[in-house]
Write a protein that holds these residues in place. Structure first.
Motif, PDB file in Angstrom:
ATOM      1  N   THR A   1       0.849  -1.193   0.000  1.00 40.44           N
ATOM      2  CA  THR A   1       0.000   0.000   0.000  1.00 40.44           C
ATOM      3  C   THR A   1       0.882   1.240   0.000  1.00 40.44           C
ATOM      4  OG1 THR A   1      -0.111   0.282   2.413  1.00 40.44           O
ATOM      5  CG2 THR A   1      -1.713  -1.238   1.401  1.00 40.44           C
ATOM      6  N   GLY A   2       0.254   2.393  -0.247  1.00 41.03           N
ATOM      7  CA  GLY A   2       1.015   3.629  -0.221  1.00 41.03           C
ATOM      8  C   GLY A   2       1.587   3.932   1.145  1.00 41.03           C
ATOM      9  N   ASP A   3       0.743   3.844   2.168  1.00 42.40           N
ATOM     10  CA  ASP A   3       1.215   4.139   3.532  1.00 42.40           C
ATOM     11  C   ASP A   3       2.309   3.166   3.965  1.00 42.40           C
ATOM     12  OD1 ASP A   3      -0.328   6.379   4.010  1.00 42.40           O
ATOM     13  OD2 ASP A   3      -2.022   5.225   4.769  1.00 42.40           O
ATOM     14  N   GLU A   4       2.138   1.884   3.617  1.00 45.12           N
ATOM     15  CA  GLU A   4       3.160   0.894   3.963  1.00 45.12           C
ATOM     16  C   GLU A   4       4.475   1.212   3.245  1.00 45.12           C
ATOM     17  OE1 GLU A   4       3.859  -3.965   3.930  1.00 45.12           O
ATOM     18  OE2 GLU A   4       2.018  -3.116   3.080  1.00 45.12           O
ATOM     19  N   THR A   5       4.371   1.706   2.032  1.00 48.79           N
ATOM     20  CA  THR A   5       5.573   2.081   1.274  1.00 48.79           C
ATOM     21  C   THR A   5       6.333   3.188   1.987  1.00 48.79           C
ATOM     22  OG1 THR A   5       4.536   1.482  -0.838  1.00 48.79           O
ATOM     23  CG2 THR A   5       6.426   2.970  -0.923  1.00 48.79           C
ATOM     24  N   VAL A   6       5.603   4.219   2.436  1.00 46.99           N
ATOM     25  CA  VAL A   6       6.243   5.334   3.134  1.00 46.99           C
ATOM     26  C   VAL A   6       6.964   4.838   4.380  1.00 46.99           C
ATOM     27  CG1 VAL A   6       5.861   7.522   4.332  1.00 46.99           C
ATOM     28  CG2 VAL A   6       4.564   7.005   2.256  1.00 46.99           C
ATOM     29  N   GLN A   7       6.280   4.008   5.169  1.00 46.25           N
ATOM     30  CA  GLN A   7       6.881   3.507   6.403  1.00 46.25           C
ATOM     31  C   GLN A   7       8.084   2.608   6.125  1.00 46.25           C
ATOM     32  OE1 GLN A   7       6.028   4.811   9.286  1.00 46.25           O
ATOM     33  NE2 GLN A   7       4.546   6.004   8.086  1.00 46.25           N
ATOM     34  N   THR A   8       7.996   1.795   5.068  1.00 45.57           N
ATOM     35  CA  THR A   8       9.098   0.885   4.738  1.00 45.57           C
ATOM     36  C   THR A   8      10.322   1.660   4.283  1.00 45.57           C
ATOM     37  OG1 THR A   8       7.515  -0.843   4.097  1.00 45.57           O
ATOM     38  CG2 THR A   8       9.769  -1.082   3.293  1.00 45.57           C
ATOM     39  N   VAL A   9      10.108   2.682   3.472  1.00 46.41           N
ATOM     40  CA  VAL A   9      11.236   3.501   3.003  1.00 46.41           C
ATOM     41  C   VAL A   9      11.862   4.246   4.175  1.00 46.41           C
ATOM     42  CG1 VAL A   9      11.872   5.490   1.573  1.00 46.41           C
ATOM     43  CG2 VAL A   9      10.385   3.709   0.641  1.00 46.41           C
ATOM     44  N   LYS A  10      11.043   4.754   5.082  1.00 45.96           N
ATOM     45  CA  LYS A  10      11.573   5.434   6.268  1.00 45.96           C
ATOM     46  C   LYS A  10      12.440   4.487   7.102  1.00 45.96           C
ATOM     47  CE  LYS A  10       7.972   8.894   7.221  1.00 45.96           C
ATOM     48  NZ  LYS A  10       6.892   9.275   8.175  1.00 45.96           N
TER      49      LYS A  10
END
Length: 210
Positions: free
Chosen positions: A35-44
């Motif tokens: 998901t988009g939110d999961e992507t942001v958290q994973t990249v962080k």
């Protein structure tokens, strides 16, 4: 050293296929997101060298996801991988600093080359999908219309409007402030004698600006 990559796509089969495709190369898949939110958290959390990013998610589109990543102060290099070959997506990708925009039918060598180029910080090639859009966006060729006199900068902004970019995306692309973009947009609407951005975009397309 291996290039550390995160794959973000809402289809498990696509993520699996990319991992298989990258096996035996110097590219290491260190994480996945659906998901988009999961992507942001994973990249962080993982700080990959390159993010392979889909353009459609159930919650956010890929470009909205990238905006959140940039707002978090992360400059991770990005390769967009999409089913959709839309010029407006490519233009928004340019404004957000995407390294490459590939379609999901791309072959292994093309994907490997794009990831290596992104990791090395290379700009999009002139003859690539993004390269062509960059040339159009940066063009200072004036409009040949005796009834409408736009400055070079107004012409550039109008091209961006026609490509579907927001004021903030135009500001990022042209390295000017959002307030300056707003001023240019108002001047453009007044000079074209139109009521909104959509009408201005239609005018620009008819004139062959994009």
């Amino acid at each position: 050293m291996a290039i550390r990559v995160v794959i973000a796509d809402d289809h498990e089969v696509i993520r699996w296929g990319l991992k298989e495709l990258l096996k035996g190369s110097d590219i290491e898949v260190i994480g996945e997101a659906a998901t988009g939110d999961e992507t942001v958290q994973t990249v962080k959390a993982l700080r990959p060298d390159v993010l392979i990013l889909d353009i459609r998610f159930p919650d956010l589109d890929g470009l909205e996801t990238l905006v959140k990543i940039r707002e978090a102060g992360l400059d991770t290099r990005v390769v967009l991988l999409s089913t959709y070959d839309y010029q407006s997506y490519a233009a928004r990708a340019v404004a957000l600093g995407v390294s490459e925009y590939l379609l999901k039918g791309a072959g292994r060598e093309e994907i490997l080359r794009a990831i290596h180029a992104a990791a090395a910080g290379e700009p999009p090639k002139i003859d690539s999908r993004l390269g062509e859009v960059i040339q159009a966006m940066q063009s200072k060729q004036p409009i040949e219309d005796d009834m409408v006199q736009l400055t070079q900068r107004e012409t550039q902004v109008l091209r961006h409007i026609a490509l579907g970019l927001s004021n903030r995306e135009i500001a990022n692309s042209l390295a000017i402030s959002v307030e300056t973009v707003k001023e240019h947009v108002q001047n453009i609407l007044r000079k074209l004698n139109v009521n909104d951005r959509t009408q201005a975009a239609v005018w620009a397309v008819r004139k062959g600006l994009v």
